[in-house]
Design an enzyme around this catalytic site. Structure first.
Site, PDB file in Angstrom:
ATOM      1  CD  GLU A  37     -12.249 -23.929 -76.255  1.00 17.40           C
ATOM      2  OE1 GLU A  37     -11.289 -23.529 -75.682  1.00 17.40           O
ATOM      3  OE2 GLU A  37     -12.672 -25.283 -76.098  1.00 17.40           O
ATOM      4  CD  GLN A  38     -10.711 -22.819 -70.713  1.00 19.12           C
ATOM      5  OE1 GLN A  38     -11.213 -22.442 -69.729  1.00 19.12           O
ATOM      6  NE2 GLN A  38      -9.517 -23.781 -70.940  1.00 19.12           N
ATOM      7  NE  ARG A  54      -2.801 -33.108 -80.858  1.00  9.74           N
ATOM      8  CZ  ARG A  54      -3.569 -33.736 -79.983  1.00  9.74           C
ATOM      9  NH1 ARG A  54      -4.980 -33.382 -79.786  1.00  9.74           N
ATOM     10  NH2 ARG A  54      -3.136 -34.647 -79.542  1.00  9.74           N
ATOM     11  CE1 TYR A 110       1.921 -37.183 -87.043  1.00  8.92           C
ATOM     12  CE2 TYR A 110       3.040 -38.462 -85.333  1.00  8.92           C
ATOM     13  CZ  TYR A 110       1.991 -37.711 -85.452  1.00  8.92           C
ATOM     14  OH  TYR A 110       1.253 -37.168 -84.664  1.00  8.92           O
ATOM     15  CG  ASP A 115      -7.188 -36.433 -73.069  1.00 15.41           C
ATOM     16  OD1 ASP A 115      -7.169 -37.533 -73.379  1.00 15.41           O
ATOM     17  OD2 ASP A 115      -6.499 -35.701 -73.322  1.00 15.41           O
TER      18      ASP A 115
END
Length: 393
Positions: free
Chosen positions: A35-36, A106, A209, A287
């Site tokens: 992970e950068q 998230r 929401y 993605d």
């Protein structure tokens, strides 16, 4: 094929990358996640974990923890922009008993997946930026600091600007949709319950929401406009611009937007689903393979499905290449359908006042009232899909 001892390197520490790390390590692979960023974190925002994505969370043994961190959705409320009056209501309680729907921050889902990955022996390397990927019999990664490493398999879960996608098929050329979106998290000033509200107006709509025991609201507001905006979730904007764009909206919207203190703006771009996801002992996921517009709330759910499918297909074949080919075949048509459906949804929320809007809203209202179960059954192909029960291979 046993994944025991297989050396797998995953690029990207988002939801897809972490889920893939869990799925692959759970079948015996030795997994390193690169992970950068200097920390595993997400821009403050929410997401919807629909039943199809939840299947993977359940299979990983994390459903109880997710439920404790999220809010179980009870309904989808479609509303008119002028006064917030309800046009149609979809009762999520009418879904089959085993199809649950959650709203989660998230950052909370990232934290849950990352903690479990580390506990299961995944090596997480932070501040590890990949500059180039060279697919091959034993793929090579060139890091930003010029160091290199190799692996038996490389998984590109590195998002819209994927280095691996560039290596496999060349740089993507997305098209600006003529739409932008703002994203914000605010205190739940309106006391909204466990439902998605979609406030539909001419050329724009706002979705909200609750998250974190209903204490905060996630807001995503989309607007049609000619002015281009950067395709990035980290572009800050002035909340006054958001309020101006939705100044004609009534009901609870003015109070919600009045509570916005920090907001992100990004341009919405239409991407083609990658024509090739695998090659040279490498595979795209999430993605990086199939970017989607946020009009079906399926980005994270597709990535979760991909993660399980990749591990299952590899385990179901004697050769890595055969497993990768099976993964692409299994996933491509479904992801194309989801992306196309999301792309086609925007106009439904953005109708201008007139006969078409009146007819569309009347149809929604009558359908939800007279045939509520049928209104939900249109999503059977999406929510009823269980990637964890498909035959391996």
């Amino acid at each position: 094929m046993s994944l025991l001892g297989l050396d797998i390197c995953i690029i990207g520490g988002g939801i897809g990358g972490l889920a893939a790390a869990l799925c692959l390590s759970g079948r015996g692979a030795q997994v390193t996640l690169l992970e950068q960023a200097e920390a595993l974190r997400e821009v403050g925002a929410g997401l919807q974990v629909s039943p199809n994505g939840l299947r993977v969370i359940e299979a990983l043994g994390l459903a109880t923890e997710l439920a404790a961190r999220g809010v179980q959705g009870r309904a989808v409320s479609l509303r008119d922009f002028r006064d917030g009056g309800e046009v149609a209501r979809l009762d999520l309680g009418l879904l089959p008993e085993d199809q649950r729907y959650f709203f989660v921050h998230r950052a909370d889902l990232i934290d849950l997946l990352a903690g479990e990955a580390r506990a299961r022996g995944v090596e997480v390397r932070l501040g590890a930026q990949v500059a180039e990927v060279h697919p091959g019999k034993r793929p090579e990664l060139v890091m930003a600091d010029s160091s290199t490493r190799t692996a038996d398999l490389v998984v590109g879960a590195d998002g819209l600007h994927s280095r691996l996608r560039d290596a496999l098929i060349g740089a993507a050329k997305p098209q600006f949709t003529g739409q932008v979106a703002w994203r914000a998290v605010i205190p739940n000033v309106t006391g909204q319950g466990p439902e998605v509200q979609v406030h539909m107006g001419p050329g724009r709509h706002l979705v909200c929401y609750p998250l974190r025991d209903g204490q905060v609201l996630n807001i995503v507001a989309a607007q049609e406009r000619e002015a281009w905006a950067e395709e990035s979730w980290t572009h800050r904007d002035d909340p006054a611009n958001l309020r101006a764009a939705f100044a004609r909206f009534g009901g609870p919207v003015p109070e919600m937007l009045g509570a916005v203190e920090e907001v992100m703006l990004w341009g919405l771009f239409r991407h083609k689903v990658a024509e090739r996801w695998v090659g040279g002992n490498c595979a795209l996921l999430g993605d990086a393979a199939h970017p989607t517009l946020p009009y079906l709330a399926q980005g994270a759910n597709m990535a979760l499905e991909d993660a399980w499918a990749l591990s299952a297909c590899l385990a179901g074949h004697d050769e890595t290449a055969a497993g990768l080919a099976a993964y692409q075949q299994l996933r491509m048509a479904r992801c194309q359908r989801i992306v196309e459906t999301a792309t086609g949804n925007a106009w439904k929320y953005h109708l201008r006042p007139g006969p078409l809007r009146l007819a569309a809203h009347t149809a929604l209202r009558l359908g939800a009232r007279l045939a509520p179960v049928r209104a939900l059954r249109q999503f059977d192909w999406l929510y009823g899909y269980d990637v964890t029960r498909l035959p391996e291979g």
